[in-house]
Design a protein around this motif. Structure first.
Motif, mmCIF file in Angstrom:
data_model
loop_
_atom_site.group_PDB
_atom_site.id
_atom_site.type_symbol
_atom_site.label_atom_id
_atom_site.label_comp_id
_atom_site.label_asym_id
_atom_site.label_seq_id
_atom_site.Cartn_x
_atom_site.Cartn_y
_atom_site.Cartn_z
ATOM 1 N N ASN A 1 -20.785 -0.378 48.631
ATOM 2 C CA ASN A 1 -21.200 -0.351 50.043
ATOM 3 C C ASN A 1 -20.977 -1.708 50.711
ATOM 4 O OD1 ASN A 1 -21.973 2.309 49.806
ATOM 5 N ND2 ASN A 1 -24.154 1.849 49.501
ATOM 6 N N LYS A 2 -21.326 -2.780 49.989
ATOM 7 C CA LYS A 2 -21.104 -4.130 50.528
ATOM 8 C C LYS A 2 -19.619 -4.393 50.717
ATOM 9 C CE LYS A 2 -25.243 -5.926 48.213
ATOM 10 N NZ LYS A 2 -25.725 -6.774 47.093
ATOM 11 N N ASP B 1 -16.128 10.610 50.340
ATOM 12 C CA ASP B 1 -15.315 9.470 49.891
ATOM 13 C C ASP B 1 -13.927 9.908 49.450
ATOM 14 O OD1 ASP B 1 -16.537 7.056 50.369
ATOM 15 O OD2 ASP B 1 -17.766 7.085 48.572
ATOM 16 N N ARG C 1 -16.158 4.913 44.315
ATOM 17 C CA ARG C 1 -17.528 5.232 44.742
ATOM 18 C C ARG C 1 -17.757 6.739 44.695
ATOM 19 N NH1 ARG C 1 -19.650 3.140 50.519
ATOM 20 N NH2 ARG C 1 -18.137 4.717 51.227
ATOM 21 N N ASP D 1 -17.377 -2.110 51.219
ATOM 22 C CA ASP D 1 -16.892 -1.252 52.298
ATOM 23 C C ASP D 1 -17.174 -1.850 53.667
ATOM 24 O OD1 ASP D 1 -15.702 1.287 53.132
ATOM 25 O OD2 ASP D 1 -17.698 1.756 53.908
ATOM 26 N N GLU D 2 -18.283 -2.588 53.789
ATOM 27 C CA GLU D 2 -18.595 -3.251 55.062
ATOM 28 C C GLU D 2 -17.546 -4.301 55.407
ATOM 29 O OE1 GLU D 2 -22.479 -4.893 54.789
ATOM 30 O OE2 GLU D 2 -23.482 -2.952 54.542
ATOM 31 N N GLU E 1 -21.591 13.380 49.321
ATOM 32 C CA GLU E 1 -21.131 11.994 49.490
ATOM 33 C C GLU E 1 -19.827 11.760 48.749
ATOM 34 O OE1 GLU E 1 -24.104 12.982 48.698
ATOM 35 O OE2 GLU E 1 -25.639 11.915 49.850
#
Length: 696
Positions: A609-610, A641, A625, A612-613, A637
């Motif tokens: 997630n980090k 993805d 993921r 992806d940001e 989810e």
């Protein structure tokens, strides 16, 4: 009584007439000032009009383009980084704030500073010719004209291009601005009633201006000596012995002592240490305070020659070091300079404007042309402040030569101004980009290795790899131990996948300079490319020893630990990389992979997630993921993805296959079969067995 009344009437008429002439003279002075102001401004704009698109060069890169400190308006950060040059760097920060790296704004500010300086030069010269000594001088009747041409020569001289067109040398022009302003204000205060409150206010303003000069550039430290010289030359007519009895003199001496004490306590004596040049840019030998001084004898004469006749200007002169005073040329240069100083002293009782011009020139050069060794022994911008002394001396001398033929003197000075203006305009064309600038250096100093390196970097940026390599090779040929050339050539070898040659050049750099961080790190990269992981690990370790905040070294060392399956050490290094670079996306990605390998899927998802940001369009990250979500039975989810991975890479066969499995298990057989067929179409052969089994 009638006669007395008549006399009284005549007197009143005379006073009225004088008052009328005064108004006329005042009007003419106003017109003269307006015309002079307009000519100086317009001339300056015209000759620098072609400089506004000139690119960043040389020291512009570390000082502006790659200087994170100026990328915000934090006065405290800039003060901490460079308190000695705070004002110029803060002005660069303002430029960056409003225009980032658009060179137009920087050039515009530089030109405005130069124009202000030219006007200050004009004002200073006018004030000098208004002093008690100069009022009675034969040149006084030409004072306004001499002052005007002093300013014209200053604004138009091509040596100034290095302080105007070379953006970072705003340092020299801003220091000169406050230096000139301080002197002008001191002259103005001395010329009015010392008991006047206005004089006190001007003195205070001059003091503040002096402080600004001192925090603009170190060459402003000579300012007190220039002020004392002006006081002695233009305001004192008494004998030297009587002069020393004046309490104001001793107060001035006390202030000078205090000033020097502050300087000595503020700055380290290391400035007087030898500078080892072999690891920097130019010389194979180190520069000591004495051989720097001996070299400056010739450099100062070159400055004088360039001020007289500015031809064959060069951004990077090839000046050999004078290693001892007893070289013939060094002794000769010293005797010539000594004769100039003696000549200036001799004219103290004859014509002090000559003394002033000579002494101002030498005083203004004291910091940069004495015993403090500087990497580069010569640079044209160092003449910016001293040139005022030369120009007022030159203009005055022309009028002395032609005596009463003032029109001839004006014609000569006008011709010289036009000539200088043309040379300045042409010189600005040389500053267009690094190719034109460094090619000009190579033409005039073909054995200067640094010029080839900098042009080579320009060619690299222009994707002209062959031309770049030719220049790097030439630089190494000229100077075998030139670490910058060796490093740049090694880097080019690495870019061309010539790993062995890259390692060879990097190793030579590290032999010359064991703490050359970039060479150490990049050799580690090349060792890793050759699967020489032990050697690569040693280089990364050393890089971290050199710079404990080097995020890339931690990241790459972490990769080596991953290859060795030492996930604990790898994890620590990736965390270090993130600590020193919170936006290091690949470190987050690799942490996620470690968690995934250790079946810590929730933690892996958090790291993805980090990542992806910071990097939202990486199909591999979305795929990995998705697999974590799939194992955790978060099928919605996972499908999202896989959808994103396929959107980013339409032939992502594994993503189709895995998405098909989720759909099949959810009872969506037709859609699953479509995904499996896509997977087979794009090369994932195991999908064929599934299609044959479930899709008929």
């Amino acid at each position: 009584m009638k006669k007395e009344n008549k006399k009284s009437i005549v007197t009143k008429k005379t006073q009225t007439t004088d008052l009328g002439n005064s108004k006329i003279l005042e009007l003419k002075t106003w017109q003269y000032n307006f015309i002079g102001f307009t000519i100086i401004i317009i001339l300056g704009i015209l000759i620098y009009l072609n400089s506004f698109n000139c690119t960043f060069h040389f020291d512009d890169l570390p000082s502006i383009k790659n200087n994170k400190v100026i990328q915000n308006l934090s006065a405290s950060a800039i003060w901490k980084s460079s308190s000695n040059r705070f004002i110029p760097y803060y002005s660069l920060a303002i430029n960056y704030h409003f225009g980032q790296l658009n060179v137009f704004g920087y050039h515009l500010v530089n030109l405005i500073i130069h124009l202000i300086n030219s006007l200050l030069v004009w004002w200073m010269a006018l004030l000098i010719f208004s002093t008690p000594y100069m009022k009675n001088n034969a040149l006084a009747k030409h004072g306004k004209t001499i002052a005007f041409f002093t300013a014209l020569l200053f604004v138009s001289h091509p040596l100034a291009t290095q302080s105007v067109t070379y953006i970072v040398q705003r340092l020299a022009s801003i220091a000169a601005l406050f230096y000139f302003l301080t002197v002008a204000l001191y002259l103005k205060a001395r010329l009015i009633n010392n008991k006047n409150n206005l004089a006190l206010l001007i003195y205070i303003t001059a003091f503040v201006s002096a402080i600004f000069a001192f925090i603009s550039k170190e060459n402003a430290y000579t300012l007190p000596f220039s002020v004392i010289m002006i006081e002695i030359l233009f305001f004192q007519s008494i004998k030297f012995s009587s002069f020393l009895k004046d309490k104001r003199v001793w107060m001035g001496i006390a202030l000078i002592v205090i000033f020097i004490t502050i300087i000595l306590t503020r700055f380290s004596f290391s400035i007087f240490n030898s500078q080892p040049m072999n690891n920097l840019t130019i010389f194979e030998k180190e520069i000591t305070p004495f051989n720097y001084l001996f070299t400056q004898f010739g450099v100062i004469l070159r400055y004088i020659q360039l001020l007289f006749l500015p031809i064959n200007q060069n951004f990077d002169y090839d000046i050999p070091l004078s290693l001892t005073f007893f070289e013939v040329k060094t002794i000769l240069y010293f005797l010539i300079l000594l004769s100039l100083i003696v000549f200036g002293a001799y004219y103290y009782n004859k014509n002090r404007i000559i003394t002033f011009g000579i002494f101002w020139f030498f005083i203004a050069l004291l910091v940069e042309s004495s015993i403090i060794p500087i990497t580069d022994v010569i640079f044209e911008h160092r003449t910016y402040l001293p040139s005022f002394g030369f120009f007022i001396l030159f203009s005055s001398t022309i009028f002395l030569i032609f005596k009463d033929k003032s029109k001839t003197a004006i014609i000569v000075l006008t011709f010289i101004t036009v000539f200088y203006s043309f040379l300045t305009f042409e010189r600005n064309n040389i500053w267009k980009d690094d190719n034109s600038l460094w090619s000009d250096v190579i033409l005039k100093a073909p054995t200067k290795a640094r010029a080839y390196v900098n042009r080579g970097v320009f060619f690299l940026n222009e994707k002209k790899k062959l031309e770049a390599m030719n220049d790097f090779n030439k630089a190494v040929e000229l100077q075998h131990n030139y670490v910058t050339a060796l490093y740049d050539r090694g880097h080019q070898y690495a870019e061309s996948n010539n790993i062995d040659l890259a390692i060879k050049d990097y190793s030579k750099v590290l032999e010359l300079d064991p703490n050359y961080l970039a060479a150490c790190y990049n050799r580690g990269v090349q060792y890793a490319n050759k699967k020489l992981n032990d050697l690569s690990m040693k280089d990364y370790n050393h890089a971290i020893e050199i710079d404990s905040t080097y995020a890339d070294a931690y990241y790459n060392r972490g990769n080596l630990w991953m290859i060795a399956k030492n996930y604990e050490q790898a994890f620590k290094d990736f965390n270090k990389a993130i600590e020193f670079n919170p936006k290091y996306e690949n470190a987050y990605y690799n942490k996620a992979i470690i968690f995934q390998k250790e079946a810590k899927y929730e933690l892996a998802i958090a790291e993805f997630n980090k990542y992806d940001e910071l990097k939202p369009n990486d199909e591999a990250a979305h795929f990995n993921r998705a697999m974590c979500y799939e194992i955790l039975n978060k099928h919605k989810e996972a499908i999202n993805d896989y959808d994103k991975a396929i959107e980013l890479k339409h032939d992502y066969s594994l993503a189709y296959f895995n998405r098909g499995l989720i759909k099949f298990n959810a009872g969506i057989k037709d859609s699953a079969c479509m995904d499996w067929k896509k997977a087979l179409q794009y090369g994932y052969q195991p999908a064929g067995d599934v299609v044959n089994k479930y899709c008929h």
